[in-house]
Structures are given as structure tokens and as C-alpha cells.
Design an enzyme around this catalytic site. Sequence first.
Site, PDB file in Angstrom:
ATOM      1  N   ASP A  67       0.812  -1.214   0.000  1.00  0.00           N
ATOM      2  CA  ASP A  67       0.000   0.000   0.000  1.00  0.00           C
ATOM      3  C   ASP A  67       0.850   1.270   0.000  1.00  0.00           C
ATOM      4  O   ASP A  67       2.070   1.223   0.186  1.00  0.00           O
ATOM      5  CB  ASP A  67      -0.978  -0.005   1.187  1.00  0.00           C
ATOM      6  CG  ASP A  67      -0.322  -0.442   2.501  1.00  0.00           C
ATOM      7  OD1 ASP A  67       0.917  -0.353   2.606  1.00  0.00           O
ATOM      8  OD2 ASP A  67      -1.041  -0.862   3.414  1.00  0.00           O
ATOM      9  N   ASN A 136      -7.606  -2.761  14.198  1.00  0.00           N
ATOM     10  CA  ASN A 136      -8.982  -3.049  13.779  1.00  0.00           C
ATOM     11  C   ASN A 136      -9.056  -4.274  12.863  1.00  0.00           C
ATOM     12  O   ASN A 136     -10.093  -4.544  12.275  1.00  0.00           O
ATOM     13  CB  ASN A 136      -9.596  -1.825  13.091  1.00  0.00           C
ATOM     14  CG  ASN A 136      -8.869  -1.435  11.805  1.00  0.00           C
ATOM     15  OD1 ASN A 136      -7.941  -2.124  11.385  1.00  0.00           O
ATOM     16  ND2 ASN A 136      -9.283  -0.347  11.190  1.00  0.00           N
ATOM     17  N   HIS A 138      -7.283  -4.689  10.068  1.00  0.00           N
ATOM     18  CA  HIS A 138      -7.014  -4.480   8.635  1.00  0.00           C
ATOM     19  C   HIS A 138      -5.723  -5.177   8.220  1.00  0.00           C
ATOM     20  O   HIS A 138      -4.796  -5.340   8.999  1.00  0.00           O
ATOM     21  CB  HIS A 138      -7.039  -2.989   8.258  1.00  0.00           C
ATOM     22  CG  HIS A 138      -5.868  -2.179   8.690  1.00  0.00           C
ATOM     23  ND1 HIS A 138      -5.918  -0.808   8.864  1.00  0.00           N
ATOM     24  CD2 HIS A 138      -4.586  -2.508   8.995  1.00  0.00           C
ATOM     25  CE1 HIS A 138      -4.744  -0.356   9.223  1.00  0.00           C
ATOM     26  NE2 HIS A 138      -3.916  -1.360   9.323  1.00  0.00           N
ATOM     27  N   GLU A 143      -9.643  -2.036   5.069  1.00  0.00           N
ATOM     28  CA  GLU A 143     -10.259  -1.677   6.346  1.00  0.00           C
ATOM     29  C   GLU A 143     -11.536  -2.497   6.582  1.00  0.00           C
ATOM     30  O   GLU A 143     -12.136  -3.005   5.616  1.00  0.00           O
ATOM     31  CB  GLU A 143     -10.619  -0.188   6.336  1.00  0.00           C
ATOM     32  CG  GLU A 143      -9.429   0.752   6.169  1.00  0.00           C
ATOM     33  CD  GLU A 143      -8.587   0.905   7.444  1.00  0.00           C
ATOM     34  OE1 GLU A 143      -8.614   0.007   8.322  1.00  0.00           O
ATOM     35  OE2 GLU A 143      -7.887   1.919   7.552  1.00  0.00           O
TER      36      GLU A 143
HETATM   37  P1  PGA Z   1       2.059  -1.274  12.494  1.00  0.00           P
HETATM   38  O1  PGA Z   1       0.867  -1.260  11.469  1.00  0.00           O
HETATM   39  O2  PGA Z   1       3.009  -2.314  12.009  1.00  0.00           O
HETATM   40  O3  PGA Z   1       2.654   0.112  12.422  1.00  0.00           O
HETATM   41  O4  PGA Z   1       1.477  -1.590  13.832  1.00  0.00           O
HETATM   42  C1  PGA Z   1       0.392  -2.467  10.998  1.00  0.00           C
HETATM   43  C2  PGA Z   1      -0.819  -2.211  10.149  1.00  0.00           C
HETATM   44  O5  PGA Z   1      -1.523  -1.227  10.410  1.00  0.00           O
HETATM   45  O6  PGA Z   1      -1.062  -3.010   9.241  1.00  0.00           O
END
Ligand code: PGA
Length: 248
Positions: A67, A136, A138, A143
Site C-alpha cells: 500500500d 482493527n 485491517h 479496512e
Molecule cells: P504497524 O501497522 O506495524 O505500524 O502496527 C500495521 C498495520 O496497520 O497493518
Amino acid sequence: MRIFREKDYDAMSRRAASVIAGEVVHNPSCLLGLATGSTPEGAYKYLVDWYKQGLISFKDVLSVNLDEYVGLAPTHDQSYRYFMQSNLFDHVDIVPEHTRVPDGLTKDAKAFCSEYDAYIRSKGYVDMQLLGIGRNGHIGFNEPDDHFVKETHVVDLAESTIDANARFFATRDDVPKQAISMGIGAIMGAKKVLLCASGEDKADAIYNSVCGPITPKCPGSILQLHKNVVLVADEAALSKLIAAGVEV
Ligand code: PGA
């Protein structure tokens, strides 16, 4: 799903790096699906270290990232292209033209997204997809929603994601509100998935992804349908699974 239970972030990072290194050693011209965020940072450090020691080479590796924020230039220090350059690509022998990160400045997102998917398909899909997970649930920037989105697409970031990522920006208002994300189709098409998580704030997302109902409300739960998932997580991220008596 194979689960590696690790003591802490560093052990999780080392294990994740070993799994990636194993893929690269066995399949030197593999297509790696890469991720950004705090979770894979430590694993990338190990990979850079091992490259510097001559233990691993990326010279024939191809990569696609999950992404990118819409509106951020590759030179913006919070863009995911910048993250990949500074955490991995600039320090190893990967060929710059072999790396792909969605273009956050594309003028034609629709065409860009379908070209991104066409490239992944043309390579027979990703050999190993590295994933973090949002609080959450994702994966990539897919999302929670009322349906899964198969294709690479532009997504409106959840308020909880904007909150979580505000720590990287001067103010919450500076966090982009949209991103381009690989869809569930490309993720599920990967031959292997390496899901990584660290910290108690990921315990619910991990529990729901491993044991909960398969639902777009928790995008990580789709991984229950993938045949080859390795979960590498520390005890804090596994704590809800452990408390529920799941053998890890
Ligand atoms: P993080 O994010 O590794 O910064 O915790 C992971 C994500 O949101 O997929």
C-alpha cells in the site's frame, strides 16, 4: 496456520526475517510482497544485517508493496516508498526497477490499480506476502467493511487507522485520508503469507483473525481460508489466543 510464539518484538523480528530469508534462499528470483509500519521494521534490520554479512542476496528478487498513502510523494518521509528505501532497499542489492510500491501521486488511480494487479498476476502471484495487522484487523489498508474488496483499490482510511498513524505525522490533520491498497485477491493469491504481530494492542485483531468468524468486519479473518499462513507473533500479541486456551 503455523504459529511461532516469540518472547518479544526482537524475537518476533528475527523469526520473521528468517522466514523471509528462507524464501529468498530457496527461490532467489521470488516475488516478495512487502509491508511497512512498525511491525516489519525489526525484520528488515535483520535482513540488512544478514545481507551485509554476505548471508543473503536480493539481486534477483522482485517486490511489490501492499500500500501507499494517496497524495504523498516518494520523497515524503512518511510515504511507504520512502520507508522501503530507508529500511531495506537502499541497504541491500535489490535492483531498484524490481521494486514496486503503489504510486500515491498517480493521476489515474483506476488504471494504476488494474496495472498493479495485472503485474502481480503476470508473475503468477506473490511467492511470500508479508503482512502486519491493524488494531482493527485491517491487512494492507483493507479496512473493516461490509464486503471484501478483491482488487487493488483506493480506500478511505478508517478513523482508527488515522488515529493509529498520527504518531508519525506532525498533526493528525497531516495524516492522508486515503491510500491505495492491494486487495484481498492479491493477498489471498500469494503462495505463502507471513503474518506478523507484536504488542498487546494487536491481541484482539490476532484473536479475531485466527478464531473469529470470517468476516470483512475483521479483514484478517479471511486468512483462515488461506492454505499456507505462518503467524509470527510475540506473547503479548498472542495473549488473547493463549488466554482462550488455543495451543500456540
Ligand atoms: P504497524 O501497522 O506495524 O505500524 O502496527 C500495521 C498495520 O496497520 O497493518
